[in-house]
Design an enzyme around this catalytic site. Structure first.
Site, short mmCIF file in Angstrom:
data_model
loop_
_atom_site.label_atom_id
_atom_site.label_comp_id
_atom_site.label_asym_id
_atom_site.label_seq_id
_atom_site.Cartn_x
_atom_site.Cartn_y
_atom_site.Cartn_z
N ASP A 14 8.55 18.60 2.51
CA ASP A 14 8.78 17.16 2.70
C ASP A 14 8.40 16.37 1.44
O ASP A 14 7.90 15.25 1.53
CB ASP A 14 7.97 16.63 3.88
N GLU A 202 16.60 12.72 10.32
CA GLU A 202 15.24 12.33 9.97
C GLU A 202 15.14 12.26 8.44
O GLU A 202 16.11 12.36 7.73
CB GLU A 202 14.22 13.33 10.53
#
Length: 459
Positions: A14, A202
């Site tokens: 991430d 997302e």
């Protein structure tokens, strides 16, 4: 440094890259090798000089929502088993603000005088709309400070939301500024999101290039990173394309990353899966190009990281592979040792790209590999630029050239063979076969043949 660009024992998915001053920083989640769940309770930060993004320095734990070996939690409202996900950091008026997504709980903002932290808890997000941003959780927060000093937050899981922040405190959502579905979660032909795989899943990440605002996000086709652009930080956004697909001929899963200009070169930061799960993720990076019309041509995954090419005459660890098909995966034996396991006769393993240098008249060279046998005799075939048939590897559209093969036995050993000499820049692929035929071939289909630890070419 090659992909993964951080030390191989470090699992930072991430990744949100940021350049502050003369250093590039990476902020991300923190996975544990072989874990059955995503992330843990800490956030870590690494940084490197923009002039040499191979010299990474670890700044340790910069924020935590649970007790660790050396520290209590930085928050007093989180649970013992709380987990942190997908952070972001921005600079505003000489302060650095960290935005954290806490699993199942209200997220928070922390602040530091330095980009590497440590960060001190400042506040939970303040929003008068109780239903917005997943009821205050603020999943995968991306924060953007525009040239005029106004600040915005972008969030969401299966539904995107943005809002303007109070730039005086950087945690308060301004009333009346919330915009839902700035990237549609369902196809919407009228604005270009006419395919479900273009829509929002997302991992929102905002960047500005010139006068254009780029929203990087994970679409419903999860292993990809997509981008949409606008002439305003609040949209409307137009789908422009995909930047990378980390699940092409590789164990796939969700992806999350962003683009960053490091010393004049644009990159896409993303992550790859290891250890046979979608939880053990390591950071990777590829060079990209932003064209005059604002488009970003899609790039392939490579082993290169910040390098232009790999050196085939230095030992290559097997876990640098950017192609792993048919169930093969990278596994960590311990902090010093990683290897590729579950190699079958159907597997293809690939490395892009090596520079073999100029032609000095050699017709042959040696190839050596360190393996761990698993009781089955087999053969590893060595190709450049492709494999034996175009339908065996989706991303390799041309048939490659076989330069040799090597026999692998039962034992743990270093094996060597002579292969055809190669010059110039090439991808290297390995395929595998046994001598079984008929019903025996069916019996051994899918059987693990051996484990690959490393290899090297020698002139």
């Amino acid at each position: 440094m090659a992909n993964p660009y951080l030390p191989k024992w470090e699992y930072i998915p991430d990744g949100e890259p940021r350049v502050f001053g003369d250093r590039v920083y990476i902020y991300g989640s923190h996975d544990i090798a072989g874990s059955g769940s995503f992330c843990d309770c800490v956030l870590k930060c690494w940084s490197a000089p923009v002039t040499n993004p191979n010299e990474w320095v670890c700044h340790g734990d910069i924020f935590r929502v649970g007790k660790t070996r050396d520290h209590e939690a930085d928050t007093d409202y989180t649970k013992e088993n709380s987990k942190l996900f997908a952070p972001d950091v921005v600079e505003k008026d000489g302060k650095y603000y960290l935005y954290a997504y806490i699993e199942g709980q209200n997220g928070c903002v922390a602040v530091s005088d330095r980009p590497e932290g440590p960060f001190k808890y400042l506040s939970q997000y303040k929003c008068n709309s109780k239903d917005a941003f997943n009821s205050g959780i603020f999943i995968d927060p991306s924060v953007f400070v525009d040239d005029d000093g106004r600040a915005y937050v972008y969030c969401g899981f299966q539904k995107s939301e943005l809002a303007e922040l109070n730039a005086d405190n950087m945690y308060e959502v301004k009333d009346g500024t919330i915009i839902e579905d700035f990237i549609p979660c369902k196809p919407s032909p009228e604005n270009g999101f006419d395919d479900d795989k273009k829509c929002f899943f997302e991992a929102a990440s905002m960047r500005k290039v010139g006068d254009t605002y780029y929203m990087i996000y994970s679409p419903n086709d999860c292993p990809k990173l997509a981008y949409a652009t606008s002439d305003s930080p609040i949209g409307p956004f137009k789908f422009r394309g995909f930047i990378i697909d980390s699940g092409t001929d590789y164990p796939g899963g969700n992806d999350h990353g962003s683009i960053m200009n490091v010393n004049g070169q644009w990159y896409i930061f993303y992550h790859r899966m290891t250890n046979g799960t979608i939880m053990s993720r390591r950071g990777c990076v590829e060079k990209i190009e932003i064209l005059p019309d604002g488009t970003i041509p899609m790039v392939e995954t490579t082993c290169l990281g910040f390098e232009d090419s790999l050196n085939p005459y230095q030992i290559t660890d097997a876990d640098l592979a950017c192609v792993l098909t048919d169930g093969a995966f990278i596994s960590e034996r311990n902090v010093f040792s990683r290897f590729i396991r579950n190699i079958t006769a159907e597997t293809v393993i690939g490395y892009r790209y090596f520079d073999f240098g100029e032609d000095f008249g050699s017709k042959t060279m040696e190839f050596a590999a360190k393996v761990r046998g698993m009781g089955t005799n087999c053969r590893m075939n060595i190709y450049i630029d492709g494999v034996d048939s175009a339908d065996r590897l989706e991303t390799c559209k041309t048939v490659g050239k076989k330069i040799g093969s090597i026999e692998i036995g039962h034992d743990d050993e270093v094996i060597t063979t002579v292969v055809e000499a190669v010059t110039g820049r090439h991808a290297v692929y390995f395929t595998f076969e046994t001598d079984y035929s008929g019903w025996m071939a069916d019996y051994f289909k899918g059987r693990s043949l051996f484990e690959l630890e490393s290899f090297v070419f020698m002139k």
